[in-house]
Design an enzyme around this catalytic site. Structure first.
Site, PDB file in Angstrom:
ATOM      1  N   GLU A 337       0.834  -1.203   0.000  1.00 24.86           N
ATOM      2  CA  GLU A 337       0.000   0.000   0.000  1.00 24.86           C
ATOM      3  C   GLU A 337       0.868   1.252   0.000  1.00 24.86           C
ATOM      4  OE1 GLU A 337      -2.540  -0.732   3.330  1.00 24.86           O
ATOM      5  OE2 GLU A 337      -1.008  -0.240   4.814  1.00 24.86           O
ATOM      6  N   CYS A 338       0.485   2.205  -0.824  1.00 24.78           N
ATOM      7  CA  CYS A 338       1.125   3.502  -0.962  1.00 24.78           C
ATOM      8  C   CYS A 338       2.620   3.333  -1.256  1.00 24.78           C
ATOM      9  CB  CYS A 338       0.864   4.370   0.266  1.00 24.78           C
ATOM     10  SG  CYS A 338       0.959   6.148  -0.105  1.00 24.78           S
TER      11      CYS A 338
END
Length: 447
Positions: A337-338
């Protein structure tokens, strides 16, 4: 210092009032005096929580009423406060600023947990007029118990005397003040407080603690916010109870990337992993910056952080990247994520990353993307937040496996993407509730 069991929400009129400095100063000062603190942060912020841990040596827990339910938030507070003497909850933005007016705000958390509020007010350009501000904050919502105030950026003794009158006439107790001083500038970068220079972080926290000890009456603060040993609210069921044999992750080994480049991690997410693995499984950490290859694992988790800052070092660690690619090509389960999403993609501003996902990221013309997200996957909805300045230059390279909206239901362009058993996207998800974690991992990898 008197031994008093105490808990309170530290809130402000607006962002930039100094509550983060006061919070870290309080945590470090209390710790210096041998007081065991339990730090908390309202909202989804990782960075303030990181500083809390540096200040008092304990994980800071996010209390977020958008990403999780009231019973879960109350359970988190009770469990973590039960092993401490003082609970300090740092608010987000202003006292009544939430994801939908006051919903999810520091005031909402304070009211739900029945905690008193201590205001931090920036007095730089005002004096007695703050009596009206204090009175308004105190009376606006009857369920919110504003009991005291700490004034920040006090310039003189005369200024302070007017502020004390403002507190009295505003109907709250003056707890202390922080004088205006240059050595309290926070180490920062574009995503907020900087997390990558231990010396600067320690200097900032130590200076904040010194300022607190010079101007804040800690005994008065603890006496004003004294509480009993009971739970904050009635919890009718254990929201995390469900049969362990239903866990998709039972018996599996999970590896979590954790170093200077990957450190946006909710402790409760990792605790959920540990519970779901059970005694037969395990959760281990590794460093994409320092380690030569992946540890032995069934699932690899790359959380957010600052891979763009460490892109050159990450790219030069070819052994790790080769290991990640081999794991992915063999069908190994990877979730990112990210920052983890960027690391799993082709490149960041031309610097080569793992290349498992076909995206190219850039920090050119950085623009903040920030907000809560509802993420719709087949058969489930999970909540999280988006927080980044980077962008993807070729978003059409792969179709999304999810749809996402903001809190008002507006469709958002951000997606979640899959190549074999590698799944990643910009959105930070919260799966601290055990059933949510099990459903998410089963949805992504168990079918």
């Amino acid at each position: 210092m008197r031994s008093i069991r105490s808990a309170f929400v530290l809130a402000a009129v607006s962002s930039g009032s100094g509550k983060t400095t006061v919070c870290n100063g309080l945590l470090r000062s209390l710790t210096r005096h041998g007081v065991k603190c339990a730090p908390f942060k309202t909202g989804p912020d990782y960075i303030d929580s990181f500083f809390h841990k540096k200040s008092c040596g304990r994980d800071s827990v996010n209390l977020d009423l958008f990403m999780s339910g009231k019973e879960h938030v109350a359970k988190l507070f009770d469990e973590n406060f039960s092993v401490a003497e003082v609970g300090v909850v740092e608010g987000v933005m202003g006292l009544f600023d939430g994801y939908d007016c006051k919903k999810g705000s520091a005031a909402d958390v304070a009211s739900m947990l029945r905690l008193p509020v201590i205001l931090v007010i920036d007095a730089r350009s005002s004096a007695y007029s703050l009596a009206a501000v204090i009175s308004g904050m105190r009376t606006f919502e009857s369920s919110v118990n504003v009991k005291g105030v700490i004034f920040n950026n006090v310039t003189s003794e005369n200024h302070l005397s007017l502020l004390k009158r403002a507190a009295q006439d505003g109907g709250v107790e003056y707890v202390g003040h922080i004088m205006s001083r240059r050595d309290l500038a926070t180490p920062s970068r574009y995503l907020g407080l900087a997390m990558d220079n231990p010396a600067d972080i320690e200097k900032y926290i130590a200076n904040a603690a010194n300022a607190v000890e010079e101007g804040v009456d800690l005994d008065r603060l603890l006496r004003l916010t004294e509480c009993g040993g009971g739970k904050t609210m009635s919890i009718s069921t254990n929201v995390d109870d469900f049969p362990f044999f239903d866990s998709f992750l039972r018996g599996k080994r999970i590896a979590v990337a954790h170093d200077e480049a990957f450190n946006f991690i909710y402790p409760e997410n990792i605790k959920s992993f540990r519970r779901l693995c059970g005694d037969e499984g395990s959760v281990v950490e590794f460093s994409p910056l320092e380690d030569a290859s992946l540890p032995n694992a069934d699932l690899i988790y790359f959380p957010g952080g600052y891979p763009e800052i460490y892109a050159e070092r990450l790219s030069k660690n070819r052994g790790m990247m080769d290991s990640v690619r081999k794991f992915a090509e063999g069908g190994g389960m990877i979730y990112g994520e990210c920052g983890g999403f960027l690391y799993l993609s082709k490149s960041i501003d031309g610097i080569g990353m793992c290349g498992i996902l076909p995206f190219k990221a850039t920090m050119a013309s950085p623009r903040l993307t920030l907000g809560y997200r509802r993420v719709m996957l087949p058969g489930m909805e999970i909540r999280g937040h988006e927080f980044h300045y980077s962008s993807v230059v070729n978003p059409e390279a792969l179709p999304s496996i999810s749809s996402q909206t903001d809190v008002r239901g507006k469709r958002m362009p951000v997606g979640m993407y899959r190549v074999r058993n590698t799944v990643a996207g910009y959105t930070h998800l919260y799966w601290g509730e055990q059933q949510t974690a099990n459903r998410l991992m089963t949805t992504l990898f168990g079918k």
